[in-house]
Design a protein around this motif. Structure first.
Motif: not given
Length: 727
Positions: A163-167, A169-177, A201-205, A218-221
């Motif tokens: 699950f992704f929850t608001q607040g 921490t998400v790192h874009a590149e590891p998430l892509r992999a 900083g936008l991830i469409d899923l 994303l605001f930063g990570d």
């Protein structure tokens, strides 16, 4: 008098079931005592399958009773089409039930095609819900063949869901992999389940099993906001607190899974693995088409559908299950014998991929079972012949006779009630006009519950029911279009949801735009679309269309102003002449075009004013006569063809001169539109002239018109150079 408002909540006071000792769904010898309770674990009751859609009503009553004791019900249907209709019909009879299908892959065993992503998405959603300790599913519907497929272990689906929850921490590149290894596809624009896009900083899923995609900002990570968005327009809809991400496939494809796959391949499949493209593709992280039929190689041990079911589940065996499974196994073995000779694509034995019938019934023996097989159910009856007689003076004579008799009270017999249902709202209007024209009173009903709660003797509504039935204890009869139009050779038994087309649509959503397409802005002229970009203008992140104009100047247009963007209609999109921002070229072009438009508009206004002042002939014809003529058309009308026919007939009956052009490619049904219009004119006592550009075409149309009007008292003649002066 029967209290019809309580019928919906009846708990089977009139169903007599018998416990049987055999596992065969078609057993003829039964033993035991009658019971009015649902079967306990290991017990099996036999019932005759009700006619028509009565089986869905009966199952809905079973499910409602099982829900009171928190027991789930599994319906296994011998026919895949029955499984599809039962999902809709059970929900119609009781909308409060949670009904889930486990759809088939819709591929043949050992096909080199993978299932459609929408099917995989729906399957994963169902398997995830089943894997939860407290599943909210009331009834699971599956075809007999789908019930035989071996599945991924429930631990895989539950363990690979996060699950992704608001607040967070998400790192874009590891998430892509991580998404790629989970089976998701990286795209430029998300429109289907199993896709994702990362733009800064936008991830469409678009998670599997989800009805809508989500936009993670994303605001930063840090995950700042999560919003659902429309995949067609790409516009944000509403915020959500979290997103559930199911695996993208029914098998893992990370490094450990690939190594396990290759190891099991070498252990279980003979031959040189280096000769197989499937083996080599897995080594580099590519899932070949048809990889689903190597599912056991991804896991140490696969599961079956029974491994996902609670121990107190009730299994309903709908139809000749054993015959359907035997047929599937024979066909699968034949395909295996034929395809197993290919050394470049070795395949697994059927026993590794599917349960056989004996294995299925052995596992089912641990559950309470209800068999719906052959025979006559004393509480149900099939409807008599009710078909509409198109060419009779009163086409609904049979229906009227049945309704009058059924709703009449007799000695010791309460009056009955009749619910007539159409396939769609449009068909409901047609039936409504016919019933009104021939003076059969009825009440409008939104749904089944509304009809039961009302005191109307005859109701008319819309329902996804394939066939009607009579329910004796409730003195209730349901009549569908199957009975009303039983003689129609074009009536579809399987319903397909139509997608309406709008020929006047321009750019209605971003899915119609591709990066590099030329577009026309109402205020700034021709530019080139370069994609979406998110910017914060002080009131939060906003999405903009990035347009490029001459000299590489840039214009950002908010997505909310998409209505200002039009499609470029020039000859060569690649050579579209881009305008200069602020130069005035576009304004001058607009003024020149506006002057020409005003001149043309003045001419058209004068022309249409003259036409409006004239009165046309309002053609009078009966709708059921037009439908009777339409029965001679040996094909099913396309959506656009049907729309053209309806528009032409509406114009003809409007009472003003018609001004309509019907366009279509060769073979797309323009002649049928003309035939319907000709019939409407002839039915009103008028003559019809059909002008053809060539003599050959006149001959062809002559034959077509004669064939279609063969059963009608209409004289058809041809005037061409092939006819003599006397003729």
């Amino acid at each position: 008098m029967t209290d019809f408002g309580s019928v919906r909540n009846a708990r089977l006071p009139f169903f007599v079931t018998e416990e049987v000792s055999t596992l065969s769904p078609a057993a003829s010898s039964v033993s035991g005592t009658a019971s009015q309770t649902l079967p306990s674990a290991g017990a099996r009751f036999a019932l005759a399958r009700p006619p028509g859609s009565g089986d869905a009503w009966l199952i809905s009553q079973f499910v409602a009773q099982a829900r009171e004791t928190r027991r789930m019900m599994l319906v296994v249907s011998a026919d895949a089409l029955d499984a599809q209709r039962l999902v809709d019909e059970i929900n119609y009879f009781d909308p409060s039930l949670v009904v889930r299908p486990l759809p088939d892959w819709e591929t043949l065993p050992y096909d080199t095609l993978s299932p459609h992503q929408d099917l995989v998405s729906e399957r994963l959603e169902t398997l995830y819900r089943l894997s939860q300790p407290q599943s909210e599913i009331d009834v699971l519907v599956v075809s007999a063949t789908s019930a035989l497929y071996r599945l991924a272990p429930s631990q895989y689906v539950a363990g690979h869901t996060f699950f992704f929850t608001q607040g967070q921490t998400v790192h874009a590149e590891p998430l892509r992999a991580q998404l790629v290894f989970a089976g998701y596809q990286h795209v430029s624009q998300v429109v289907a389940p199993g896709e994702f896009a990362i733009r800064g900083g936008l991830i469409d899923l678009f998670p599997m099993g989800s009805a809508l995609p989500f936009r993670l900002d994303l605001f930063g990570d840090q995950l700042d906001t999560i919003r659902a968005f429309d995949p067609d327009t790409q516009r944000g809809l509403y915020p959500v607190p979290e997103v559930r991400l199911l695996p993208g496939r029914e098998f893992p494809i990370d490094e450990a899974a690939r190594q396990g796959f290759r190891r099991r391949w070498r252990e279980r499949i003979e031959g040189d693995p280096s000769r197989s493209s499937v083996y080599k593709d897995i080594g580099i992280g590519i899932a070949s088409a048809g990889i689903e039929y190597y599912l056991p190689l991804f896991f140490d041990q696969t599961a079956t559908l029974f491994d996902y079911l609670p121990a107190d589940t009730i299994v309903v065996l709908h139809g000749p299950i054993d015959a359907a499974m035997a047929r599937f196994w024979n066909e699968t073995n034949e395909r295996y014998r034929f395809l197993s000779r290919d050394v470049t694509r070795p395949i697994m034995p059927p026993a590794d991929l599917f349960l056989d019938a004996e294995g299925f019934f052995t596992r089912a023996r641990d559950y309470g079972r209800i068999s719906l097989g052959e025979g006559l159910h004393e509480d149900f009856a099939a409807l008599p012949q009710l078909s509409i007689e198109r060419r009779a003076d009163i086409p609904i004579t049979r229906l009227r006779g049945f309704v009058d008799k059924f709703i009449s009270e007799g000695p010791g017999q309460p009056h009955g009630r009749v619910l007539i249902v159409a396939d769609s709202a449009g068909r409901r209007e047609t039936i409504s006009q016919m019933l009104t024209e021939y003076q059969l009173p009825f009440a409008d009903n939104a749904d089944f519950g509304a009809f039961l709660a009302s005191d109307a003797k005859v109701g008319l509504g819309v329902a996804p029911l394939h066939e009607g039935f009579v329910l004796h204890p409730a003195s209730l009869a349901i009549v569908t279009e199957t009975e009303l139009y039983a003689a129609s050779p074009r009536r579809l038994r399987g319903r397909q949801r139509e997608r309406a087309s709008n020929v006047e649509a321009m750019i209605r959503d971003l899915a119609e735009l591709r990066v590099g397409d030329p577009v026309v802005h109402v205020e700034h002229g021709i530019g080139r679309y370069l994609g979406l970009q998110s910017m914060d203008m002080g009131s939060g992140p906003t999405e903009f269309l990035h347009l490029e104009y001459a000299n590489e100047t840039t214009l950002y247009v908010p997505v909310a102003q998409l209505h200002l963007i039009g499609r470029y209609s020039g000859a060569d999109p690649d050579a579209a002449p881009l305008h200069h921002l602020g130069s005035g070229d576009w304004d001058r072009a607009r003024r020149k075009a506006a002057k020409q438009v005003r001149d043309t508009a003045a001419e058209l206004l004068n022309l249409y004013a003259l036409r409006a002042a004239r009165k046309g002939h309002p053609f009078q014809f009966k709708q059921h006569d037009v439908e009777a003529f339409a029965e001679g058309f040996p094909f099913e009308e396309t959506t656009d063809q049907k729309a053209a026919i309806e528009a032409v007939l509406k114009d003809m009956s409007a009472g003003f001169p018609m001004d309509r052009l019907v366009c279509g490619d060769v073979g797309f049904g323009k002649t049928e539109v003309a035939l319907r219009a000709a019939f409407a004119a002839v039915a009103d006592g008028k003559q019809v002239a059909v002008l053809c550009p060539t003599t050959l075409l006149a001959e062809q149309h002559m034959q077509t018109f004669r064939d279609r009007f063969n059963d009608w008292p209409v004289r058809i003649a041809e005037l061409s150079r092939f006819r003599s002066s006397k003729e």
